[in-house]
Design a protein around this motif. Sequence first.
Motif, PDB file in Angstrom:
ATOM      1  N   ALA A 108      16.258  -5.970   3.243  1.00 56.73           N
ATOM      2  CA  ALA A 108      16.759  -7.170   2.576  1.00 56.73           C
ATOM      3  C   ALA A 108      15.707  -7.767   1.650  1.00 56.73           C
ATOM      4  CB  ALA A 108      17.203  -8.201   3.602  1.00 56.73           C
ATOM      5  N   ALA A 109      14.429  -7.653   1.995  1.00 57.14           N
ATOM      6  CA  ALA A 109      13.365  -8.176   1.120  1.00 57.14           C
ATOM      7  C   ALA A 109      13.359  -7.408  -0.196  1.00 57.14           C
ATOM      8  CB  ALA A 109      12.006  -8.079   1.804  1.00 57.14           C
ATOM      9  N   ALA A 110      13.434  -6.107  -0.109  1.00 60.13           N
ATOM     10  CA  ALA A 110      13.462  -5.293  -1.325  1.00 60.13           C
ATOM     11  C   ALA A 110      14.735  -5.559  -2.125  1.00 60.13           C
ATOM     12  CB  ALA A 110      13.365  -3.809  -0.963  1.00 60.13           C
ATOM     13  N   ALA A 111      15.827  -5.788  -1.438  1.00 60.22           N
ATOM     14  CA  ALA A 111      17.107  -5.997  -2.121  1.00 60.22           C
ATOM     15  C   ALA A 111      17.128  -7.271  -2.963  1.00 60.22           C
ATOM     16  CB  ALA A 111      18.246  -6.042  -1.097  1.00 60.22           C
ATOM     17  N   ILE A 112      16.337  -8.265  -2.567  1.00 63.38           N
ATOM     18  CA  ILE A 112      16.294  -9.503  -3.347  1.00 63.38           C
ATOM     19  C   ILE A 112      15.014  -9.632  -4.164  1.00 63.38           C
ATOM     20  CG2 ILE A 112      17.887 -10.795  -1.887  1.00 63.38           C
ATOM     21  CD1 ILE A 112      15.485 -12.060  -0.495  1.00 63.38           C
ATOM     22  N   GLY A 113      14.189  -8.589  -4.147  1.00 65.19           N
ATOM     23  CA  GLY A 113      12.971  -8.603  -4.941  1.00 65.19           C
ATOM     24  C   GLY A 113      11.901  -9.529  -4.391  1.00 65.19           C
ATOM     25  N   ALA A 114      11.954  -9.827  -3.103  1.00 70.60           N
ATOM     26  CA  ALA A 114      10.950 -10.696  -2.483  1.00 70.60           C
ATOM     27  C   ALA A 114       9.796  -9.852  -1.951  1.00 70.60           C
ATOM     28  CB  ALA A 114      11.582 -11.489  -1.344  1.00 70.60           C
ATOM     29  N   SER A 115       8.628 -10.451  -1.921  1.00 73.45           N
ATOM     30  CA  SER A 115       7.487  -9.777  -1.304  1.00 73.45           C
ATOM     31  C   SER A 115       7.116 -10.519  -0.028  1.00 73.45           C
ATOM     32  CB  SER A 115       6.296  -9.738  -2.263  1.00 73.45           C
ATOM     33  OG  SER A 115       5.874 -11.047  -2.587  1.00 73.45           O
ATOM     34  N   LEU A 116       6.531  -9.804   0.919  1.00 77.05           N
ATOM     35  CA  LEU A 116       6.120 -10.383   2.197  1.00 77.05           C
ATOM     36  C   LEU A 116       4.601 -10.296   2.313  1.00 77.05           C
ATOM     37  CD1 LEU A 116       8.743  -8.765   4.611  1.00 77.05           C
ATOM     38  CD2 LEU A 116       8.887 -10.947   3.413  1.00 77.05           C
ATOM     39  N   VAL A 117       3.995 -11.409   2.698  1.00 76.85           N
ATOM     40  CA  VAL A 117       2.549 -11.469   2.895  1.00 76.85           C
ATOM     41  C   VAL A 117       2.300 -11.901   4.334  1.00 76.85           C
ATOM     42  CG1 VAL A 117       0.392 -12.548   2.169  1.00 76.85           C
ATOM     43  CG2 VAL A 117       2.182 -12.085   0.480  1.00 76.85           C
ATOM     44  N   TRP A 118       1.596 -11.056   5.098  1.00 76.84           N
ATOM     45  CA  TRP A 118       1.298 -11.324   6.504  1.00 76.84           C
ATOM     46  C   TRP A 118      -0.123 -11.839   6.640  1.00 76.84           C
ATOM     47  CZ3 TRP A 118       4.868 -10.657  10.379  1.00 76.84           C
ATOM     48  CH2 TRP A 118       6.025  -9.953  10.043  1.00 76.84           C
ATOM     49  N   GLN A 119      -0.320 -12.802   7.545  1.00 78.04           N
ATOM     50  CA  GLN A 119      -1.676 -13.290   7.807  1.00 78.04           C
ATOM     51  C   GLN A 119      -1.743 -13.878   9.210  1.00 78.04           C
ATOM     52  OE1 GLN A 119      -2.433 -16.216   4.820  1.00 78.04           O
ATOM     53  NE2 GLN A 119      -0.796 -17.560   5.486  1.00 78.04           N
ATOM     54  N   ASN A 120      -2.963 -13.914   9.760  1.00 79.78           N
ATOM     55  CA  ASN A 120      -3.180 -14.557  11.051  1.00 79.78           C
ATOM     56  C   ASN A 120      -3.244 -16.062  10.850  1.00 79.78           C
ATOM     57  OD1 ASN A 120      -3.350 -12.235  12.694  1.00 79.78           O
ATOM     58  ND2 ASN A 120      -5.422 -11.863  11.972  1.00 79.78           N
TER      59      ASN A 120
END
Length: 140
Positions: free
Chosen positions: A105-117
């Motif tokens: 779904a992230a790719a489908a809407i062109g969103a990027s995900l950034v993970w952090q502690n």
Amino acid sequence: MSNQWIDPSSCRSLAVLVESVIAPLLIQHESPVCLELDIDTSLQVPADATKTVDLLKTLVGQSLSQMSDGGDLVVTACDTPTGIELELADTGCDVEEREKRLPMAAAAIGASLVWQNCPQGGAAVTIKFRPQEGVRRAAA
């Protein structure tokens, strides 16, 4: 409660959409999780609502799987010059110790995900939505 609070296709407020998606997941969770929402109600859903719901369900599910004994889930959003950012922070384990699936779904809407502690423990994922077409044209 009206259908607008639940039906993604008719929901325009990001805050309402997020709460409508997360609340049932927390109710079904085996342990208590405290939810804190900090989303301006004037922020609109920045992408296809149905795909945004799919993305939220996946990411919240990942967070809840890390909090089998309960914990806290904090969801914040802000409008930036590069688009709306929606962050989900939980009190589960650190980023290095968890599975970080990239939902389709992230790719489908062109969103990027950034993970952090998180400094207080746990992890956060920030969904960075692309600016909406109308907003980009108005800014130009």
